[in-house]
Design a protein around this motif. Sequence first.
Motif, PDB file in Angstrom:
ATOM      1  N   GLY A   1      86.363  70.361 -46.223  1.00 17.55           N
ATOM      2  CA  GLY A   1      84.853  70.091 -47.062  1.00 17.55           C
ATOM      3  C   GLY A   1      84.930  68.762 -46.745  1.00 17.55           C
ATOM      4  N   GLU A   2      85.678  68.151 -47.458  1.00 18.62           N
ATOM      5  CA  GLU A   2      85.291  66.636 -47.503  1.00 18.62           C
ATOM      6  C   GLU A   2      85.072  65.834 -46.385  1.00 18.62           C
ATOM      7  OE1 GLU A   2      88.435  65.795 -51.555  1.00 18.62           O
ATOM      8  OE2 GLU A   2      89.392  64.834 -50.195  1.00 18.62           O
ATOM      9  N   GLY A   3      84.708  65.884 -45.306  1.00 19.02           N
ATOM     10  CA  GLY A   3      84.153  65.486 -44.225  1.00 19.02           C
ATOM     11  C   GLY A   3      85.289  65.033 -43.277  1.00 19.02           C
ATOM     12  N   GLY A   4      86.607  65.232 -43.495  1.00 20.59           N
ATOM     13  CA  GLY A   4      87.606  64.431 -42.881  1.00 20.59           C
ATOM     14  C   GLY A   4      87.832  64.128 -41.170  1.00 20.59           C
ATOM     15  N   GLY A   5      86.849  65.301 -40.759  1.00 17.10           N
ATOM     16  CA  GLY A   5      86.837  65.547 -39.518  1.00 17.10           C
ATOM     17  C   GLY A   5      85.631  64.410 -38.991  1.00 17.10           C
ATOM     18  N   VAL A   6      84.434  64.927 -40.370  1.00 22.78           N
ATOM     19  CA  VAL A   6      83.510  63.757 -39.874  1.00 22.78           C
ATOM     20  C   VAL A   6      83.677  62.383 -39.729  1.00 22.78           C
ATOM     21  CG1 VAL A   6      81.473  62.220 -40.289  1.00 22.78           C
ATOM     22  CG2 VAL A   6      82.052  65.084 -40.604  1.00 22.78           C
ATOM     23  N   LEU A   7      84.425  62.270 -40.430  1.00 24.85           N
ATOM     24  CA  LEU A   7      85.628  60.584 -40.443  1.00 24.85           C
ATOM     25  C   LEU A   7      86.349  59.745 -39.158  1.00 24.85           C
ATOM     26  CD1 LEU A   7      86.219  57.637 -42.094  1.00 24.85           C
ATOM     27  CD2 LEU A   7      88.052  58.806 -43.366  1.00 24.85           C
ATOM     28  N   ALA A   8      87.100  60.831 -38.923  1.00 20.50           N
ATOM     29  CA  ALA A   8      87.830  60.486 -37.479  1.00 20.50           C
ATOM     30  C   ALA A   8      87.098  60.418 -36.195  1.00 20.50           C
ATOM     31  CB  ALA A   8      88.604  61.489 -37.175  1.00 20.50           C
ATOM     32  N   ASP A   9      86.027  61.273 -36.521  1.00 20.09           N
ATOM     33  CA  ASP A   9      85.437  61.039 -34.980  1.00 20.09           C
ATOM     34  C   ASP A   9      84.106  59.616 -35.192  1.00 20.09           C
ATOM     35  OD1 ASP A   9      85.636  63.881 -34.561  1.00 20.09           O
ATOM     36  OD2 ASP A   9      83.659  64.555 -35.251  1.00 20.09           O
ATOM     37  N   TRP A  10      83.634  59.719 -36.514  1.00 18.43           N
ATOM     38  CA  TRP A  10      83.310  58.235 -36.323  1.00 18.43           C
ATOM     39  C   TRP A  10      84.095  57.156 -36.004  1.00 18.43           C
ATOM     40  CZ3 TRP A  10      80.962  58.174 -41.853  1.00 18.43           C
ATOM     41  CH2 TRP A  10      79.831  58.830 -42.146  1.00 18.43           C
ATOM     42  N   ILE A  11      85.501  57.384 -36.653  1.00 18.34           N
ATOM     43  CA  ILE A  11      86.003  56.432 -35.938  1.00 18.34           C
ATOM     44  C   ILE A  11      86.448  56.033 -34.160  1.00 18.34           C
ATOM     45  CG2 ILE A  11      88.912  55.628 -35.973  1.00 18.34           C
ATOM     46  CD1 ILE A  11      88.458  56.334 -39.054  1.00 18.34           C
ATOM     47  N   VAL A  12      86.493  57.686 -34.302  1.00 15.29           N
ATOM     48  CA  VAL A  12      86.612  57.621 -32.459  1.00 15.29           C
ATOM     49  C   VAL A  12      85.396  56.666 -31.839  1.00 15.29           C
ATOM     50  CG1 VAL A  12      86.514  59.026 -30.978  1.00 15.29           C
ATOM     51  CG2 VAL A  12      88.301  59.207 -32.550  1.00 15.29           C
ATOM     52  N   GLU A  13      84.215  57.682 -31.865  1.00 15.17           N
ATOM     53  CA  GLU A  13      83.521  56.885 -31.670  1.00 15.17           C
ATOM     54  C   GLU A  13      82.655  55.385 -31.819  1.00 15.17           C
ATOM     55  OE1 GLU A  13      79.089  56.343 -30.179  1.00 15.17           O
ATOM     56  OE2 GLU A  13      80.124  55.691 -32.238  1.00 15.17           O
ATOM     57  N   MET A  14      83.093  55.103 -32.697  1.00 19.45           N
ATOM     58  CA  MET A  14      83.284  53.310 -32.981  1.00 19.45           C
ATOM     59  C   MET A  14      84.118  52.585 -31.847  1.00 19.45           C
ATOM     60  SD  MET A  14      83.559  50.825 -36.637  1.00 19.45           S
ATOM     61  CE  MET A  14      85.614  51.986 -36.446  1.00 19.45           C
ATOM     62  N   GLY A  15      85.053  53.311 -31.617  1.00 19.06           N
ATOM     63  CA  GLY A  15      86.137  52.802 -31.057  1.00 19.06           C
ATOM     64  C   GLY A  15      85.238  52.620 -29.208  1.00 19.06           C
ATOM     65  N   GLU A  16      85.414  54.029 -29.270  1.00 21.74           N
ATOM     66  CA  GLU A  16      84.909  54.279 -27.454  1.00 21.74           C
ATOM     67  C   GLU A  16      83.267  53.346 -27.323  1.00 21.74           C
ATOM     68  OE1 GLU A  16      86.323  58.667 -26.379  1.00 21.74           O
ATOM     69  OE2 GLU A  16      84.776  58.336 -27.502  1.00 21.74           O
ATOM     70  N   SER A  17      82.719  52.993 -29.005  1.00 17.96           N
ATOM     71  CA  SER A  17      81.414  51.879 -27.775  1.00 17.96           C
ATOM     72  C   SER A  17      81.900  49.696 -28.098  1.00 17.96           C
ATOM     73  CB  SER A  17      80.424  52.707 -29.401  1.00 17.96           C
ATOM     74  OG  SER A  17      79.839  53.698 -29.234  1.00 17.96           O
ATOM     75  N   ASN A  18      83.397  50.632 -28.223  1.00 16.70           N
ATOM     76  CA  ASN A  18      83.585  49.298 -28.550  1.00 16.70           C
ATOM     77  C   ASN A  18      84.792  48.464 -27.772  1.00 16.70           C
ATOM     78  OD1 ASN A  18      81.549  47.574 -30.432  1.00 16.70           O
ATOM     79  ND2 ASN A  18      81.877  49.039 -31.468  1.00 16.70           N
ATOM     80  N   GLY A  19      85.048  49.179 -26.386  1.00 17.67           N
ATOM     81  CA  GLY A  19      85.604  48.831 -25.770  1.00 17.67           C
ATOM     82  C   GLY A  19      87.180  49.580 -25.864  1.00 17.67           C
ATOM     83  N   TYR A  20      87.346  50.318 -26.937  1.00 15.43           N
ATOM     84  CA  TYR A  20      89.339  50.657 -26.926  1.00 15.43           C
ATOM     85  C   TYR A  20      88.354  52.867 -26.043  1.00 15.43           C
ATOM     86  CZ  TYR A  20      90.204  47.433 -29.768  1.00 15.43           C
ATOM     87  OH  TYR A  20      91.041  45.801 -30.261  1.00 15.43           O
ATOM     88  N   LEU A  21      90.147  52.520 -25.884  1.00 12.10           N
ATOM     89  CA  LEU A  21      90.468  54.270 -26.017  1.00 12.10           C
ATOM     90  C   LEU A  21      90.157  54.862 -26.972  1.00 12.10           C
ATOM     91  CD1 LEU A  21      92.488  53.986 -22.487  1.00 12.10           C
ATOM     92  CD2 LEU A  21      89.951  54.186 -22.166  1.00 12.10           C
ATOM     93  N   ALA A  22      90.194  56.370 -27.007  1.00 13.15           N
ATOM     94  CA  ALA A  22      90.983  56.964 -28.461  1.00 13.15           C
ATOM     95  C   ALA A  22      90.872  57.838 -28.034  1.00 13.15           C
ATOM     96  CB  ALA A  22      88.940  56.913 -29.810  1.00 13.15           C
ATOM     97  N   GLN A  23      91.855  58.621 -28.985  1.00 15.02           N
ATOM     98  CA  GLN A  23      92.038  59.743 -29.109  1.00 15.02           C
ATOM     99  C   GLN A  23      91.980  60.326 -30.631  1.00 15.02           C
ATOM    100  OE1 GLN A  23      95.128  61.837 -27.043  1.00 15.02           O
ATOM    101  NE2 GLN A  23      96.115  61.807 -28.119  1.00 15.02           N
ATOM    102  N   THR A  24      91.893  61.425 -30.794  1.00 12.94           N
ATOM    103  CA  THR A  24      91.726  62.419 -32.089  1.00 12.94           C
ATOM    104  C   THR A  24      91.903  63.956 -32.045  1.00 12.94           C
ATOM    105  OG1 THR A  24      90.716  62.886 -34.148  1.00 12.94           O
ATOM    106  CG2 THR A  24      89.497  62.465 -32.375  1.00 12.94           C
TER     107      THR A  24
END
Length: 498
Positions: A15-38
């Motif tokens: 309930g603290e949004g850990g999944g949201v935080l992980a998705d933000w990091i992944v989305e930021m990486g993929e939008s800026n030239g990185y391959l990402a996995q969570t």
Amino acid sequence: MRAQPIKIAILAMGGEGGGVLADWIVEMGESNGYLAQTTSVPGVAQRTGATIYYVELYPEAQAEADGGRPVLALMPLPGDVDVVLASELMEAGRAVQRGLVTRDRTTLIASTHRVYSIAEKSALGDGRVDSSELLKHAERAAQRFIRFDMAQAAEASGSVISAVLFGALAGAGVLPFGRAQFEATIERGGVGVKPSLRAFGAAFARAQGALEPEAAAVPEAPAPQPRHPAVRALVERVQRDFPASVQHFLLEGVRRLIDYQDLDYAGLYLDRMAVVAALPGDDEARLLRETARHLALWMSYEDTARVAALKTRSSRFDRVRGEARVQDGQVLAINEYMHPRLQEICETLPAGIGRWLMDSRLPRRVVEHFTQKGRVVQTSSLHGYLMLRTVAACKRWRRSTLRYAEENRRIEEWLARIAETAPHHPALAVEVAQCQRLVKGYSDTHERGLRNYDTVMAAVQRAGGVIAPATLRELRDAALADEHGHKLQAALLRHALA
């Protein structure tokens, strides 16, 4: 040397949004030239279930230069994590314990607030882990440790802790992305953008060490004086008759007991404390202070009326709404699981009737038949709320009940033992006063604590008043360490007091 992915572990409770935080990091990486996995590994060991989210980022250009797609790990390994984000201080401690935080490479970003674990809450004594020790261990383990109260920062911003952690991650400067790229990620999410950006900005500044301007010194306002004449008289009595070093405890005891019962009951508390204040050998007022604390707790024991009152307070409904994050238009239902036993019913009745029912045969069996299954009371409904408010209103007859008679007898015996011990051995009298810690809660918890208290006091009686304070402290700690009493029995045998 081959390029390594950026490795980020997120430890958060449900309930603290850990999944949201992980998705933000992944989305930021993929939008800026990185391959990402969570990936995520849920846990159910404490509270609502702590989960480890794991993210790896690898430059897409580097992957193409390597001639293929990188193999990214599914879970963090000890000694091989670049960034650890923890939504609560205990989670930071768990990360250190698991070896995810290392001195040579790991940046640890953690909130310093605490959400106590089930083990801490259910301990018979003070089971809390020392937060200062957790901070010291984390400081020693990490290459860099960024921490502040992120729960408070989230509340101040009207957002959630995941946005604060994201801002602290940006401010730490450990990822190859600028602030604008972090903020663009939040904006692309499209949900709660404004409060999330506020929380992000505040956390970004804190992580970079930006200090808020100091507020101008404001002279401390005098404490407001009670309006009710009888309450004001009690406050003046405390200020007049007792040392300044214990007045805070006494005033809190008066406040608690007025809330618990009435003004006369708070007056009885001060009458009892006046006797303790007159005892010799208490030059530093330590006995007076400890007795003031524990007497107030014992006199506000948790009976059915008290429990019903606490469950129907407006402050409790507000707290539950806040913890559940109830939004406008949402309906909150609160179910109370109640199972009153015959003993608790008898203790709520007038002393004579309660003893008669407890010792009877047929009437006792009838009551036990109708109460053996317990019931669920929905305090968020009018019917359930009024039912518990009716039970809470029974406090006006509390001093005539069987429970009051029993608790009052034990309190008087405890105070008499303190008074008997203090002139000859003040240090031992302090330990006797602190034995009240064993008596707490209600139902089975109260019975276990009372049984341990009686056992310890019987050992003091057998020792004839020559027991060492350290020995009594050891017996008390043993009783608090084990609800089954095994450690207490072992301690009694060790000191030949069984």
